[in-house]
Design a protein around this motif. Structure first.
Motif: not given
Ligand code: ARG
Length: 266
Positions: A5-7, A12-17, A58-59
């Protein structure tokens, strides 16, 4: 139960570094605050993108590790204040820096890590699996068949160590053929896209990807790994509490229920 469900961008913006705080009942990072009822609050860290152990749905952060650690902590006098997300290779530094108090990330107990941190008793066993495209014509049956191919794994994992020690060091694979990724979802996407030919990954996670995406397990490579929760060296009281909690959860029906929930239908 998927990251589908996640692009890639959202992912990346959720997990990032860097760490993203997902839920905090109280804002205590490490060291422990007060749970209100006098209990010590602890913060857990994980690295999503490793289904069914931890992933974003879903986040929301969900998975076997999330449920299991929460059930284990429930059996102790500690309170879980919340979860923080990191790339896998940043989890041990986050633990030693006291940003988090426990790691629940399908982390393999091994000697190298044991020099820096401690582990609870094991809660899951795994080998490595070699995953290829379902519709491809590449069907390796042993590690030596990976010679000369582009291979991927997640940074800092035992999958990566397997590639290093079994392929690169003996001279069967050029360093430049190895691609390391911040998480396994990106590695499997690159496999699907044809940018690499195989991914080396923990078997239960490989099974989950194979059930959800057009990829297959070509063969497994026996490593006999055991996953444990990572804790700070010297945090003996907390470690003992988690071990006691784990054995309670294993003795009752909770462990089996969670195994059925997350590994049952594949
Ligand atoms: N079991 C492997 C290791 O300990 C991979 C763990 C990856 N975990 C994750 N949440 N991405 O190195």
């Amino acid at each position: 139960m998927s990251d589908d469900g996640l692009s890639r961008r959202q992912y990346l913006s959720t997990v990032g570094g860097t760490a993203v705080t997902v839920s905090l009942a109280g804002c205590f990072g490490g060291g422990g605050g007060n749970g209100g009822d006098g209990s010590t609050e602890i913060t857990a860290g994980t690295a999503p993108g490793f289904p069914p152990f931890e992933m974003k749905q879903d986040g929301e952060l969900v998975g076997f590790d999330i449920d299991l650690l929460e059930a284990v902590v429930d059996e102790t006098d500690y309170t879980l204040a919340g979860w923080e997300e990191f790339e896998f290779k940043s989890l041990i530094p986050a633990l030693t820096n006291e940003n988090i108090d426990v790691v629940a990330a399908g982390m393999t107990i091994n000697d190298e890590r044991d020099e820096t941190i401690d582990f609870t008793d094991p809660y899951y066993s795994s080998n490595q699996a070699i995953v290829v495209r379902e519709d491809g014509d590449f069907s390796p049956t042993s590690l030596s068949d990976l010679s000369g191919r582009a291979i991927g794994a997640q940074k800092g994992t035992t999958g990566e160590s397997t590639i290093q020690s079994e392929l690169i060091e003996p001279g069967n694979l050029d360093e430049s053929n190895y691609n390391s990724y911040g998480n396994y979802v990106l590695a499997v996407e690159d496999l699907q896209n044809g940018n690499i030919d195989a991914v080396v990954i923990d078997e239960p996670v490989a099974q989950t990807f194979a059930a959800q995406r057009p990829v297959n397990i070509a063969f497994t490579y026996e490593t006999g790994e055991n996953f444990g929760f990572g804790v700070r060296d010297g945090d003996d009281e907390f470690t003992q509490a988690l071990n006691d909690g784990l054995s309670t959860v294993r003795d009752g029906s909770t462990y089996q229920d969670l195994t059925n929930k997350w590994f049952g239908q594949q």
